[in-house]
Design a protein around this motif. Structure first.
Motif, PDB file in Angstrom:
ATOM      1  N   SER A  40       0.842  -1.183   0.000  1.00 36.67           N
ATOM      2  CA  SER A  40       0.000   0.000   0.000  1.00 36.67           C
ATOM      3  C   SER A  40       0.884   1.241   0.000  1.00 36.67           C
ATOM      4  N   GLU A  41       0.252   2.403  -0.048  1.00 37.05           N
ATOM      5  CA  GLU A  41       0.994   3.641  -0.236  1.00 37.05           C
ATOM      6  C   GLU A  41       1.951   3.938   0.915  1.00 37.05           C
ATOM      7  N   ASP A  73       3.311   1.745   3.120  1.00 40.83           N
ATOM      8  CA  ASP A  73       4.053   0.590   3.634  1.00 40.83           C
ATOM      9  C   ASP A  73       5.534   0.884   3.850  1.00 40.83           C
TER      10      ASP A  73
END
Length: 1097
Positions: free
Chosen positions: A150-151, A153
């Protein structure tokens, strides 16, 4: 590769011209390639692998691994808790989460999907491996798909947790598919955030059976490293700058948290997505620069010889970093962004240019950027070494410690210095000699136990993904660097290397790990007993000083009135710089790191304790020089001498800081002889034209000097002594001058007329050959005593002042020669030249700064010295020209042609004041020179293999089992000779000739005189071995060349008739009469010999 590697091919070492002055200069002169280029080309041929044989079957294994990984079915997403609690148990495969482990009830999910790419990278694909590598690794990268992340992480270890599960899922599938392969986890380059999977095929770990031979360069033991990494561009680089914080601490305010940068964590994340990019960079560079791969191999070998590697424990600078640096310099690096290197350069030129860049760039302190940075230097500046690749926005040295950067810079400077020195064997210095030998580099060591709770010992250091031992090591380094200051020229910390662990679940026992800190000292500054801080008026700086040093900080007032902060170490000054530095380290580690005394273990003092080296020894030697100045002044002040005094020079080792024992005033009780000196007069026509008459004239001069001295000076006694001369043309007398309150000196007179007459006789063809030979021997002895030794004395004295560790190194080396009973063959000036050469030509090391490094470097020099083919040229003043060096080498070649068996000349050591090369090396048999080399190699190997665990005493232990005959002398009889002055004693005081007078100076040490007599009488049947003059053991070997023979009138020794072993022998056979030889020696020795042991008798 070792310094005495048998693979080394002999080439001409005449280096053509100076080494390049800039990175574009050439090594290929107009007359063709230099010797260095030829040698590097030969090294490359020998180092390159035949990949089809060395890695047979590897491509098929890699293909199977790739197919298996790509065929793994998708799994998840599942929560981290579920994966840790359920999947680990069912699969029995450990998920290698980095520390800190995921918290319970973490909202993150992990999964497995088919990789985007699977490629083989590294030196296997570029074919830049070398045969001399300790291990061979083939890297396979597995690029994880973007859909797994995800963005955000990049924050709080999320990426690394997902990566760890991805790796574990691959490990589970591979270990179930390949039963013939051992799998284990390991940290990639020691980075605790990046576990990887190691695969070792069983067939590769098996050793050849008995009777089988393993071909060189084939069937290498290799491992396959499976490395998961992120896809390119998955994380925003603007959030991962050097000043960004990507780790939120639980319980802390987020706004405050963002102020604490995490550069190590950020660089690790950015580097994860650049594997493919660097693969393309290296491939393009290899295509555009034909010599790039060869230069990479040279760089690998250079780094390997210095112990550098990609792992944090190996310095964090390995073959990959060298290759990337060179590739970037072929594209950029100049002031205006232009390339520093040209693709047209030869491999040796590329190597030299890269080395020069490392030497001239201050990596430990300077932020180095290759390319253009959009946000300026502030966005890339961080603690530790920075070499920023602007195109990929990665600091390629983020895994490198500050001390490793200092070491790399220092090694590069030393190597560059060696290449710029035309008298140094550049090739050996750069590629052959193993530099990664701690005992050869550092003066002393301290082993520091790593505490189980590192956070309690560090000054609030915030974790950014680094291993705890690395955090602890950096704190230790900063503390020691500040505490030792200018006392330490170099500090290096050896971190314990992370070990692999099993893929399957198993209990692991925690072991106490320790850091090994090596320190190179400045002998002068390290011996200072006080540390001075800032002025008392500078309140902020003074407060920092007191805060660092604690309660031992105190005020000190200079005579000028200035008051400064200070720390006093005077109580440790008698222990020398080692004791002072040890006290500083022990105190500051206890104060700042909360360590107990049991956590610190010091190494390195053992060498000084062997002969009781003391800081006060220099004062004893200075006292000798001061006493000699008084003696010289007294002699020059005599008015009744018939000739004018030209010079009086000392030639004894006590006057040049080189005697084994520090000199003391009462020399007779110590059993030592007076300090030798030579007196020369101005040229005069009063000297006789006959050599025998000159000897008597010198005796008359000595008598007059003695009589005049006793009359002019109180407290001075003189004694005329007679030499043990065989001919009237030899020197007949000496004068012992004894100062009641000081030292005694033994004075001999030199006559220029005598030297001229002897030189005339050696050239007079009308004389018989034996007369010319006798004159040549006397002339050589005269020049040795009156010309060579005074200059030698001056040279050693000067350099003992220049190099503080030279004196103690000389004394320790002399003790080593004596301990192995070689002292009767290697005279003291020759041993001093050996040690001096190790200081003058220290490459590839720095100049020794302690007795231990100076001694071990000398042994390393002797171990690699090929005295059969090469002369040793000791040139302290740099005054021997290239043509003179060529003449010396030619002279050695002539000696070897005249005497191929080396019966007359073995070692060939030349100096500016003796270019003949044989003045220092008289009467050294070939077997003795060979034994010296063998012992030096054994000692150097022990120092290299055992490191700091070496017991220095073992290097000086020598048994008696190898000798055929051992003579044990009576120490009581020797002491009796020393106490006796040679006059007649009586039980009645009125008949005792000695009265209350003190004993006369010793004419010669008793054991030395006895050994000289044995050598003169029995040098043919026996080879004698003896050490220090006070050693009461004399060993011997029978001469193997005295085989059985027929009777002749000129038998070389005592022989006796024996039965011939051949049945058809007509003449009687005679064998060496060993019993008679031993009996005659026993008769000569008398009460001096206590016991004789003869092997086989």
């Amino acid at each position: 590769m070792d310094s005495n590697s048998p693979k080394r091919r002999k080439l001409d070492h005449n280096h053509g011209g100076a080494v390049f002055d800039n990175v574009t200069s050439t090594s290929l002169g107009g007359s063709g390639p230099s010797a260095f280029v030829l040698e590097t080309d030969e090294l490359l041929k020998e180092s390159k692998l035949d990949y089809s044989k060395a890695f047979s079957g590897l491509d098929q294994t890699l293909r199977k691994f790739k197919d298996t990984i790509e065929s793994i079915e998708q799994y998840g997403p599942v929560s981290i808790d579920d994966a840790s609690a359920n999947w680990e148990k069912t699969s029995r495969t450990v998920i290698p989460y980095p520390d800190p482990k995921p918290a319970k009830n973490s909202p993150y999910k992990v999964s497995f999907e088919k990789p985007t790419h699977i490629n083989v990278v590294g030196s296997y694909t570029s074919q830049t491996m070398a045969k001399s590598q300790a291990t061979f690794a083939v890297d396979m990268i597995v690029v994880m798909p973007k859909s797994l992340f995800s963005e955000k992480d990049y924050r709080d270890y999320r990426y690394f947790y997902k990566r760890a599960f991805f790796l574990a899922y691959i490990a589970d599938a591979l270990r179930k598919q390949f039963a013939d392969v051992d799998f284990a986890y390991a940290n990639f380059n020691g980075n605790a955030l990046l576990p990887i999977l190691i695969a070792r095929p069983h067939s590769r770990s098996s050793k050849p059976q008995k009777g089988e031979k393993e071909e060189k360069g084939t069937k290498l033991d290799y491992e396959i490293r499976i490395i998961p990494n992120a896809p390119e561009g998955v994380f925003p680089t603007t959030k991962l700058t050097a000043g960004s914080c990507a780790i939120r601490r639980s319980g802390s305010d987020e706004s405050k948290d963002t102020k604490t940068p995490t550069p190590y964590y950020n660089n690790t994340l950015k580097a994860e997505s650049q594997f493919a990019s660097y693969l393309k960079l290296l491939h393009r560079t290899a295509s555009s620069c034909a010599s790039f791969k060869d230069a990479c191999i040279l760089g690998r070998i250079w780094l390997q010889q210095r112990g550098f590697g990609g792992d944090t424990a190996d310095g964090g600078f390995g073959h990959f970093h060298w290759a990337v640096l060179m590739a970037l310099l072929l594209q950029t690096g100049g002031r205006k962004g232009e390339p520093i290197l040209s693709p047209a350069l030869h491999s040796s030129q590329l190597f030299k240019a890269t080395l020069q860049y490392l030497a001239s760039t201050n990596l430990p302190k300077k932020t180095v950027v290759l390319g253009q940075v959009a946000g300026g230097l502030e966005t890339v500046r961080q603690a530790g070494p920075v070499l920023y690749d602007a195109a990929r926005e990665v600091n390629i040295l983020f895994n490198m410690s500050p001390w490793s950067a200092f070491m790399l810079n220092e090694h590069a400077k030393l190597s560059l210095s060696a290449m710029n020195d035309p008298q140094v064997d550049q090739f050996d210095s750069l590629f052959i000699t193993r530099v990664n030998q701690p005992l050869q580099v550092f003066d002393f060591f301290v082993s520091i136990n790593i505490p189980s709770d590192v956070s309690s010992t560090t000054s609030g250091a915030v974790g950014d993904g680094r291993a705890t031992k690395l955090v602890f090591a950096e704190e230790v380094y900063r503390t020691l660097k500040r505490a030792l200051g200018e006392r330490a020229k170099l500090i290096n910390i050896q971190i314990p290397k992370s070990t692999a662990w099993k893929v399957t679940q198993s209990s692991t026992k925690l072991k106490t790990e320790s850091l090994l800190v090596g320190i190179v000292c400045d002998p002068v500054k390290a011996s200072q007993a006080k540390d001075f801080g800032p002025l008392y008026e500078l309140k902020k700086e003074a407060a920092k000083f007191r805060e660092f040093w604690g309660d031992i900080s105190e005020l000190w007032q200079f005579p000028s009135g200035e008051i400064v902060e200070s720390v006093n170490w005077t109580q440790f000054a008698p222990l020398g710089y080692f004791g002072i530095c040890q006290a500083i380290v022990r105190y500051i580690m206890k104060l700042k790191m909360k360590l107990a005394d049991g956590d610190l273990h010091f190494h390195g003092e053992g060498f000084s304790n062997i002969i009781s080296l003391s800081p006060t020894d220099k004062a004893s030697f200075d006292a000798v020089r001061a006493a000699f100045s008084v003696f010289e002044k007294d002699v020059r002040g005599l008015d009744e001498l018939p000739l004018s005094v030209k010079q009086i020079v000392p030639i004894g080792p006590e006057a040049r800081y080189a005697s084994l024992r520090p000199p003391s005033a009462n020399q007779r009780k110590q059993g030592t002889t007076p300090i030798d000196a030579i007196l020369s007069f101005e040229a005069s026509g009063k000297w006789p034209e006959n050599i025998a008459a000159i000897q008597r004239a010198k005796m008359a001069l000595l008598l007059q000097i003695g009589r005049t001295l006793e009359e002019a000076k109180q407290g001075v006694k003189v004694h005329l002594g007679l030499e043990d001369a065989e001919h009237e043309t030899e020197n007949l007398a000496f004068l012992d001058v004894v100062y009641e309150s000081g030292f005694s000196f033994r004075l001999r007179v030199h006559s220029d007329q005598e030297e001229a007459l002897l030189e005339r006789q050696t050239k007079d063809q009308t004389l018989e050959r034996h007369a010319r030979a006798e004159a040549a021997t006397l002339l050589a002895s005269l020049r040795w005593r009156s010309a060579i030794l005074p200059l030698h004395n001056q040279t050693i004295t000067t350099h003992c002042t220049r190099f503080p560790a030279l004196s103690s190194s000389i004394r320790l080396t002399k003790h080593w020669f004596n301990a192995h009973r070689l002292g009767n063959y290697f005279n003291e000036p020759l041993i001093e030249l050996f040690v001096l050469q190790a200081f003058l030509r220290p490459h590839p090391f720095s100049v020794p700064s302690s007795a231990s490094t100076g001694f071990l470097r000398t042994l390393l020099l002797l171990a690699s010295y090929d005295w059969r083919e090469e002369p040793m040229i000791v040139d302290p003043s740099e005054s021997i020209s290239a043509s003179q060096r060529l003449e010396i080498s030619t002279r050695l070649e002539a000696w070897r042609k005249i005497d191929p068996g080396m019966n007359r000349t073995t070692l060939f050591v030349a100096t500016p004041f003796d270019t003949t090369g044989v003045a220092y090396t008289q009467h050294i048999p070939k077997v003795i020179a060979t034994r010296m080399t063998t012992l030096a190699r054994s000692a150097s190997k022990a120092a290299k293999d055992k490191g700091v665990e070496l017991d220095p005493r073992t290097l000086f232990q020598s048994g008696l089992g190898d000798y055929d005959v051992v003579f044990y002398l009576s120490s009581k009889a020797v002491k009796g000779i020393i106490r006796d002055d040679g006059t007649r004693h009586s039980q009645f005081r009125n008949l005792d000739e000695t009265g209350n007078s003190e004993a006369l100076p010793l004419p010669e040490r008793p054991v030395s005189a006895f050994l000289r007599r044995l050598t003169w009488a029995f040098a043919t049947p026996l080879l004698f071995f003896h050490g220090a003059p006070d050693d009461t053991v004399v060993a011997a070997l029978w001469n193997p060349q005295l085989h059985d023979r027929a009777f002749s009138a000129n038998m070389p020794s005592s022989f006796k008739p024996v039965e011939s072993k051949e049945a058809d022998a007509e003449a009687d056979t005679y064998a060496l009469n060993k019993e008679a030889v031993i009996a005659e020696i026993a008769r000569i020795g008398g009460d001096l010999i206590e016991k004789i042991e003869v092997k086989g008798m």
